[in-house]
Design an enzyme around this catalytic site. Structure first.
Site, PDB file in Angstrom:
ATOM      1  CB  CYS A   1      -2.801  -2.934   4.644  1.00  0.00           C
ATOM      2  SG  CYS A   1      -1.121  -2.403   4.267  1.00  0.00           S
ATOM      3  CB  CYS A   2      -3.452  -7.222   1.518  1.00  0.00           C
ATOM      4  SG  CYS A   2      -2.151  -7.984   2.488  1.00  0.00           S
TER       5      CYS A   2
ATOM      6  CB  CYS B   1       4.980  -6.505   3.553  1.00  0.00           C
ATOM      7  SG  CYS B   1       4.237  -6.097   1.975  1.00  0.00           S
TER       8      CYS B   1
ATOM      9  CB  CYS C   1       2.717  -8.905   7.117  1.00  0.00           C
ATOM     10  SG  CYS C   1       1.775  -7.388   7.354  1.00  0.00           S
TER      11      CYS C   1
ATOM     12  CB  CYS D   1      -1.680 -10.702   0.200  1.00  0.00           C
ATOM     13  SG  CYS D   1      -1.206 -11.185  -1.453  1.00  0.00           S
TER      14      CYS D   1
HETATM   15  S1  SF4 Z   1       1.507  -7.880   3.614  1.00  0.00           S
HETATM   16 FE1  SF4 Z   1       1.247  -6.456   5.353  1.00  0.00          FE
HETATM   17  S2  SF4 Z   1       2.306  -4.549   4.804  1.00  0.00           S
HETATM   18 FE2  SF4 Z   1       2.104  -5.806   2.926  1.00  0.00          FE
HETATM   19  S3  SF4 Z   1       0.298  -5.023   1.938  1.00  0.00           S
HETATM   20 FE3  SF4 Z   1      -0.368  -6.770   3.220  1.00  0.00          FE
HETATM   21  S4  SF4 Z   1      -0.905  -5.934   5.265  1.00  0.00           S
HETATM   22 FE4  SF4 Z   1       0.212  -4.338   4.097  1.00  0.00          FE
END
Ligand code: SF4
Length: 250
Positions: free
Chosen positions: A122-123, A203, A206, A229
């Site tokens: 996701c990151c 985010c 998280c 991240c």
């Molecule tokens: S911090 Fe969490 S929601 Fe944001 S990009 Fe990374 S995994 Fe995704």
């Protein structure tokens, strides 16, 4: 791919800049960076708990500097309001939303729930890949990272080579007390979540508030064994190598 000698020259330039500007203030580092890189300089900001200090230093020197903000679409609404407040109060005129690739999100995170099952992926999709695309045209960019924030940042220099680019950390040696003194001296508004004991703010899915005695970044990806991240790690450099740089010095 760029020849290794070019990468080596950038690494040497970062070392020379560290030696030449050892002991310089944050404002001096920003001014020097503008002299060194001109239109090839940008800043990256999360508009988090400590972001106002670097943004204020930038605004005092060059308020039209491009400020890149990773719009992951997972931010706290309070962060987006804070971003607008700082832009207006500091007079920053070129804040750019950096968004994830729409097709990649549709393919790999169609429900927007990847952060629950694979945070690294996701990151990568929402932060590292978009940032690589965004910084590729710039020679250098400023960040607000500091050594005290976490053990992983203890040796953070002011000027760091990232492949053919240079990342600049004008606040690296600042302490929490330095930041607070600067905020008070310049009456900078706090991020609204700081009052609820959020200290490193990313985010929403998280990030949690800190418990007593935890270090600044303990509220990020808590319980997941993840501390960064990827935008400041080798993942960014790997993506930059793959990025086609239009009009950049190659
Ligand atoms: S911090 Fe969490 S929601 Fe944001 S990009 Fe990374 S995994 Fe995704």
């Amino acid at each position: 791919m760029l020849p290794e000698p070019h990468i080596q020259r950038v690494a040497e330039r970062a070392q020379q800049l560290n030696a030449r500007y050892d002991g310089a203030t944050a404002a001096e580092i920003v001014a020097v960076s503008l002299q060194e890189f001109g239109a090839g300089l940008a800043a990256v900001s999360s508009f988090g708990a400590d972001s106002a200090v670097l943004l204020h230093v930038i605004a005092q020197t060059e308020p039209t500097l491009p400020v890149l903000f990773l719009q992951t679409n997972k931010h706290f609404p309070a962060t987006l309001r804070y971003r607008a407040q700082l832009a207006e109060e500091l007079g920053l005129s070129d804040i750019r939303d950096i968004v994830p690739d729409h097709a990649a999100l549709k393919l790999h995170d169609p429900l927007g729930a990847l952060c629950l099952t694979d945070k690294d992926r996701c990151c990568d999709l929402r932060k590292t890949q978009p940032l690589a695309q965004a910084v590729a045209p710039f020679q250098a960019w400023l960040t607000g990272r500091k050594q005290f924030q976490a053990a992983t940042r203890a040796g953070l220099p002011v000027f760091e080579a990232v492949g053919q680019h240079i990342r600049i950390n004008p606040l690296t040696s600042w302490t929490e007390q330095d930041l607070e003194a600067y905020r008070q001296a310049h009456a900078l508004p706090p991020h609204p979540l700081v009052a609820q004991n959020y200290r490193s703010i990313g985010c929403m899915p998280c990030t949690r508030a800190l418990l007593d005695g935890e270090d600044q970044r303990a509220g990020r990806w808590a319980g997941n064994g993840k501390t960064e991240c990827g935008i400041h790690l080798s993942g960014l450099e790997a993506h930059l190598k793959k990025t086609v740089i239009k009009g950049a010095d190659a």
